[in-house]
Design a protein around this motif. Sequence first.
Motif, mmCIF file in Angstrom:
data_model
loop_
_atom_site.group_PDB
_atom_site.id
_atom_site.type_symbol
_atom_site.label_atom_id
_atom_site.label_comp_id
_atom_site.label_asym_id
_atom_site.label_seq_id
_atom_site.Cartn_x
_atom_site.Cartn_y
_atom_site.Cartn_z
ATOM 1 N N ARG A 44 11.743 11.778 -13.979
ATOM 2 C CA ARG A 44 10.948 10.787 -13.245
ATOM 3 C C ARG A 44 11.568 9.399 -13.378
ATOM 4 O O ARG A 44 11.584 8.628 -12.410
ATOM 5 N N LEU A 83 12.795 7.094 -10.280
ATOM 6 C CA LEU A 83 12.319 5.726 -10.074
ATOM 7 C C LEU A 83 13.473 4.741 -10.010
ATOM 8 O O LEU A 83 13.457 3.798 -9.205
ATOM 9 N N GLU A 123 -9.418 -0.281 -11.004
ATOM 10 C CA GLU A 123 -8.814 1.044 -11.218
ATOM 11 C C GLU A 123 -9.746 1.936 -12.028
ATOM 12 O O GLU A 123 -9.882 3.134 -11.751
ATOM 13 N N SER A 128 0.556 1.536 -14.434
ATOM 14 C CA SER A 128 1.503 1.226 -13.359
ATOM 15 C C SER A 128 1.054 0.008 -12.563
ATOM 16 O O SER A 128 1.852 -0.895 -12.284
ATOM 17 N N SER A 129 -0.232 -0.042 -12.211
ATOM 18 C CA SER A 129 -0.741 -1.199 -11.460
ATOM 19 C C SER A 129 -0.660 -2.478 -12.287
ATOM 20 O O SER A 129 -0.333 -3.551 -11.765
ATOM 21 N N ILE A 188 1.484 -3.138 -14.752
ATOM 22 C CA ILE A 188 2.887 -3.535 -14.891
ATOM 23 C C ILE A 188 3.362 -4.258 -13.639
ATOM 24 O O ILE A 188 4.067 -5.272 -13.706
ATOM 25 N N ILE A 189 2.956 -3.747 -12.475
ATOM 26 C CA ILE A 189 3.323 -4.410 -11.216
ATOM 27 C C ILE A 189 2.760 -5.819 -11.173
ATOM 28 O O ILE A 189 3.454 -6.786 -10.837
ATOM 29 N N LEU A 243 8.611 -2.777 -7.311
ATOM 30 C CA LEU A 243 7.878 -1.892 -8.219
ATOM 31 C C LEU A 243 6.565 -1.437 -7.609
ATOM 32 O O LEU A 243 6.134 -0.288 -7.810
ATOM 33 N N ARG A 244 5.908 -2.297 -6.840
ATOM 34 C CA ARG A 244 4.659 -1.905 -6.183
ATOM 35 C C ARG A 244 4.902 -0.781 -5.188
ATOM 36 O O ARG A 244 4.132 0.181 -5.123
ATOM 37 N N LEU A 280 5.847 2.438 -7.601
ATOM 38 C CA LEU A 280 4.894 2.965 -8.564
ATOM 39 C C LEU A 280 3.502 3.198 -7.986
ATOM 40 O O LEU A 280 2.720 3.938 -8.578
ATOM 41 N N ASP A 281 3.181 2.562 -6.865
ATOM 42 C CA ASP A 281 1.844 2.724 -6.286
ATOM 43 C C ASP A 281 1.749 4.087 -5.602
ATOM 44 O O ASP A 281 2.455 4.334 -4.620
#
Length: 303
Positions: A28, A32, A187, A221-222, A224-225, A294-295, A298-299
Motif C-alpha cells: 500500500r 501511494l 469523521e 488519513s483525513s 494528516i491531510i 494527499l487529499r 488518501l480520501d
Amino acid sequence: MSNLSSTDVPAAPRLGTPGSSFDAACKRGVKLLRQLLRDPMTLAGLLVALVLVLVAAFAPWLASHDPAAQDLAAALQAPGAGHWLGTDEYGRDVFSRLVYGARITLYIITLVTVVVGPIGLLVGTVSGYFGGAVDTVFMRLTDIFISFPSLVLALAFIAALGPGLEHAVVAIALTSWPPIARLARAETLALRQADFVVAVQLQGASAARIIVRHIVPMCLSSVIIRLTMNMASIILTAAALGFLGLGAQAPSPEWGAMISTGRRYMLECWWLVAVPGAAIMLVSLAFNLLGDGLRDILDPRSE
C-alpha cells in the motif's frame, strides 16, 4: 496410497495476495508513493518540502558565513560572488541567514503539528463518539476559538505570554487545533454507528479502546491531510509574528523578522525583503500542493 481427500489439501496462496500485514502495508505504501509521484504539482510540493528538511539538517555545511556575524564595512552589499544573496544592514550574509531560518521554520512546523494533531484528534473523536453533553461542551469551546481570526488570537496569547519563539509556538498551536477537532468529530459521527464499531461494542470493549483502536485509525488519513494543508497557515502566522517582533527574537534569522528589519531599505536593497518573502511564499505553496495531492490519494471518497 494417501487417504487425504482433495478438501484436506491446503490451498496455495493466490498470486498478488499479501502474506502478512507488513507485506500489505508495504504494498500500500508503494502504491501511494506511485500515485503521489504521478501528479507533477504534488511532486513539486513534495520536493520543496524535502529540500526544506535537507537545508535545515545540513545548514552548517550549506551556509557560507556565520548567520550572526556582523561586518559593517560590507553592509547592504548587492548579491555577488562574495555574498550570493547580498548582505543586510549589519553586513550579515542573507543566504546564510536564509539557510538557518529554514531550521526555525521547520522547528515551528514540527512542534505545532506534534501538539495540534493529538489534541484535535482526541477532542474530536471523544466529542463525536459520546455526543450529548460532552459534545456540546467540547464543540462550544471549539466554536469560541474558531470565532476569532487565528492571527488575532495568536497575538492575544503572545500578549499574555510575552514575545519569544517558544511562546509563538504555543500561541500558534492554541489557535490551530479547532479545525482538526471539527474534522475528527465529523469523521467519528459517521463511524460510531458502523457495523464494526457496533460489533466491538457487543463484545464488551470499553469506549476508550474503541476510540483508540478503531475510530482514531480511521480518522488519521483525513487529519494528516488537514495538518499538511495547515502547515502553510502555520508558516504565515509564524512569519507574521516574527515581522511584528513577537516571534523569534534578534539575532535569530527568522524569515518574518528578516522582512521586518529589511523593509526600511527595501527600495534600495530589494533582496532584503524579496529573498525571505520568496522563501515563505514557496514553502507555503509547496505544503498546499502537497496537501491537495494527499487529499486526492488518501480520501477514499475520491476513488
